[in-house]
Design an enzyme around this catalytic site. Structure first.
Site, PDB file in Angstrom:
ATOM      1  N   ASN A   9      41.980  38.336  45.209  1.00 17.12           N
ATOM      2  CA  ASN A   9      40.625  39.143  45.246  1.00 17.12           C
ATOM      3  C   ASN A   9      39.532  38.922  46.044  1.00 17.12           C
ATOM      4  OD1 ASN A   9      38.280  40.745  45.108  1.00 17.12           O
ATOM      5  ND2 ASN A   9      37.426  40.441  42.423  1.00 17.12           N
ATOM      6  N   TRP A  10      39.525  39.513  47.354  1.00 18.56           N
ATOM      7  CA  TRP A  10      38.836  38.885  47.853  1.00 18.56           C
ATOM      8  C   TRP A  10      37.447  39.510  48.601  1.00 18.56           C
ATOM      9  CZ3 TRP A  10      41.915  40.696  53.502  1.00 18.56           C
ATOM     10  CH2 TRP A  10      42.749  39.622  53.638  1.00 18.56           C
ATOM     11  N   LYS A  11      37.073  40.169  47.273  1.00 14.45           N
ATOM     12  CA  LYS A  11      35.669  40.904  46.809  1.00 14.45           C
ATOM     13  C   LYS A  11      34.674  41.028  48.476  1.00 14.45           C
ATOM     14  CE  LYS A  11      35.785  37.360  42.721  1.00 14.45           C
ATOM     15  NZ  LYS A  11      35.037  36.269  41.839  1.00 14.45           N
ATOM     16  N   HIS A  95      36.054  44.869  36.989  1.00 19.75           N
ATOM     17  CA  HIS A  95      35.348  43.614  37.466  1.00 19.75           C
ATOM     18  C   HIS A  95      34.595  42.723  36.408  1.00 19.75           C
ATOM     19  CE1 HIS A  95      34.942  39.992  39.369  1.00 19.75           C
ATOM     20  NE2 HIS A  95      36.044  39.638  39.505  1.00 19.75           N
ATOM     21  N   GLU A  97      32.209  41.382  37.335  1.00 19.55           N
ATOM     22  CA  GLU A  97      30.787  41.460  38.230  1.00 19.55           C
ATOM     23  C   GLU A  97      30.852  43.208  38.607  1.00 19.55           C
ATOM     24  OE1 GLU A  97      32.935  39.976  41.618  1.00 19.55           O
ATOM     25  OE2 GLU A  97      32.558  37.428  40.973  1.00 19.55           O
ATOM     26  N   GLU A 167      40.320  37.310  32.517  1.00 18.37           N
ATOM     27  CA  GLU A 167      38.959  36.236  33.554  1.00 18.37           C
ATOM     28  C   GLU A 167      37.768  36.511  32.536  1.00 18.37           C
ATOM     29  OE1 GLU A 167      39.960  37.504  37.811  1.00 18.37           O
ATOM     30  OE2 GLU A 167      38.077  38.289  37.636  1.00 18.37           O
ATOM     31  N   GLY A 173      34.341  31.432  39.783  1.00 13.95           N
ATOM     32  CA  GLY A 173      33.269  30.756  41.125  1.00 13.95           C
ATOM     33  C   GLY A 173      32.413  29.950  40.168  1.00 13.95           C
ATOM     34  N   SER A 213      38.943  30.345  38.898  1.00 13.68           N
ATOM     35  CA  SER A 213      39.153  29.090  39.742  1.00 13.68           C
ATOM     36  C   SER A 213      40.181  28.515  39.260  1.00 13.68           C
ATOM     37  CB  SER A 213      38.040  28.364  38.817  1.00 13.68           C
ATOM     38  OG  SER A 213      36.718  28.657  38.925  1.00 13.68           O
ATOM     39  N   GLY A 234      39.942  34.641  43.660  1.00 14.22           N
ATOM     40  CA  GLY A 234      39.028  35.210  44.234  1.00 14.22           C
ATOM     41  C   GLY A 234      39.443  33.915  45.262  1.00 14.22           C
ATOM     42  N   GLY A 235      38.483  33.425  45.336  1.00 15.84           N
ATOM     43  CA  GLY A 235      37.814  32.890  46.394  1.00 15.84           C
ATOM     44  C   GLY A 235      39.081  31.732  46.772  1.00 15.84           C
TER      45      GLY A 235
HETATM   46  P1  13P Z   1      37.755  32.419  41.551  1.00 15.56           P
HETATM   47  O1  13P Z   1      38.706  32.609  41.602  1.00 15.56           O
HETATM   48  O2  13P Z   1      36.605  32.397  42.685  1.00 15.56           O
HETATM   49  O3  13P Z   1      37.407  31.683  40.099  1.00 15.56           O
HETATM   50  O4  13P Z   1      37.625  34.047  41.340  1.00 15.56           O
HETATM   51  C1  13P Z   1      38.216  34.853  40.016  1.00 15.56           C
HETATM   52  C2  13P Z   1      37.877  36.144  40.398  1.00 15.56           C
HETATM   53  O5  13P Z   1      37.076  37.119  40.128  1.00 15.56           O
HETATM   54  C3  13P Z   1      39.108  37.020  40.711  1.00 15.56           C
HETATM   55  O6  13P Z   1      38.614  38.588  40.348  1.00 15.56           O
END
Ligand code: 13P
Length: 258
Positions: A9-11, A95, A97, A167, A173, A213, A234-235
Site C-alpha cells: 500500500n503505497w498510500k 483503510h 486512514e 490492521e 506506521g 509496521s 505500507g512503509g
Molecule cells: P505501515 O506498514 O507503514 O505500518 O502501514 C501499514 C498500512 O497501513 C498498510 O495498509
C-alpha cells in the site's frame, strides 16, 4: 492450501516517475521474486502507467480506494468501472486512514465492498481496533462489528474471494507491530465470524493478511501462523530494497511452517 498474498500500500507516495523507477528496479531483481501473489496498491494517477509497465511481471495492481457508484456527480471520486477498464484487480476498502481522515463509516465501506464484487474487483477489506479500543479490551467486538457491517448483503458465492487485512490502527506506521500471536488470534476470530455468517468452508478459503509496521525482519513472525496468509505493507513497500527481502522472508516463513 491458500496461497500467500503480499500487498503493497503505497498510500500517497510516488509520482509517476518514481513509480516507474520502482518497477524498473523490480524488473532487474525479477529472478529473485518468489512465487506468491503480489499486489501493488498505487495512487490512482500512476495506475495506467503501471498497468502498462507491469505486463510481464507476476505483480497485480490495486487501487487504494474507490467510490461505489458506476458514475455520477461525485466530484473527485473514481468509480469501480474506471478501475476495471484499466485492468485493476484489487481495491483496498476501509483503510483506517480513510475511516479517520475522510470519515468513512461501515455503511460506506459496505457499499464499496458490494461494488467491488459487482465489478469483479477483489476487495482488501481493512479492519482493526484503535489503541483506546485495545486498552479497553474491545478488540473482538470492534472486529466483529466492522466485519458484519462491511459484509451486509454480500452474497455467499463472493465471500471466498474476499481478503481481510487485520490492521490494528496503533500498529500502522508506528514501528510497533502486533505480536504474531495476537495477530493470529484476531485472524482466527475473523475466520470464526466468517464461518458464522457464511460457512466453515468459506472461512477456510478466504485470505487474511496482517498489516501494521511489517518489515523484512518481522514478517516471518506473522507468516508462521496458520491463519495469516499474507501482509499489507505500507512503509517497507516503498523501496525495492526493503520490499523484495520482505516478500522473500514472508514466503520462506510460510513454506517452512506448512
Ligand atoms: P505501515 O506498514 O507503514 O505500518 O502501514 C501499514 C498500512 O497501513 C498498510 O495498509
Amino acid at each position: 492450501m491458500r496461497s500467500v498474498i503480499i500487498a503493497a500500500n503505497w498510500k500517497m507516495h510516488k509520482t509517476i516517475m518514481e513509480a516507474e523507477d520502482f518497477i524498473d528496479r523490480l524488473k532487474k531483481e525479477e529472478d529473485k521474486l518468489p512465487s506468491a501473489q503480489l499486489v501493488i496498491c498505487a495512487p490512482y494517477i500512476t495506475l495506467p502507467v503501471l498497468s502498462a509497465s507491469l505486463e510481464n511481471l507476476q505483480v497485480s495492481l490495486g487501487a487504494q480506494n474507490m467510490h461505489w457508484a458506476k458514475e455520477g456527480a461525485y466530484t473527485g471520486e473514481i468509480s469501480p468501472l474506471m478501475l476495471r477498464e484499466l485492468g485493476i484487480r484489487y481495491v483496498i476498502v476501509g483503510h483506517s486512514e480513510r475511516r479517520l481522515y475522510f470519515k468513512e463509516d461501515n455503511q460506506m465501506i459496505n457499499y464499496k465492498v458490494l461494488a467491488a464484487f459487482e465489478y469483479g474487483l477483489t476487495p482488501i477489506l481493512c479492519i482493526g481496533e484503535t489503541e483506546a479500543e485495545r486498552r479497553g479490551r474491545r478488540t473482538a467486538d470492534v472486529i466483529e462489528r466492522q466485519l458484519r457491517e462491511a459484509l451486509r448483503d454480500v452474497p455467499q458465492e463472493a465471500i471466498r474471494n474476499l481478503i481481510v487485512a487485520y490492521e490494528p490502527v496503533w500498529a500502522i506506521g508506528s514501528g510497533n507491530p502486533a505480536s504474531g500471536e495476537d495477530a493470529n488470534r484476531v485472524a482466527h476470530l475473523i475466520r470464526e465470524i466468517i464461518g458464522t455468517l457464511y460457512s466453515e468452508e468459506d472461512a477456510s478459503r478466504m485470505r487474511v493478511q496482517y498489516g501494521g509496521s511489517v518489515k523484512a525482519d518481522n514478517i516471518g513472525e506473522f507468516m508462521r501462523y496458520a491463519d495469516i496468509d499474507g501482509a499489507l505493507v505500507g512503509g517497507a513497500s516503498l523501496e525495492v530494497s526493503s520490499f523484495l527481502p520482505l516478500i522473500r522472508e514472508g514466503v520462506a516463513a510460510k513454506e517452512a511452517n506448512s
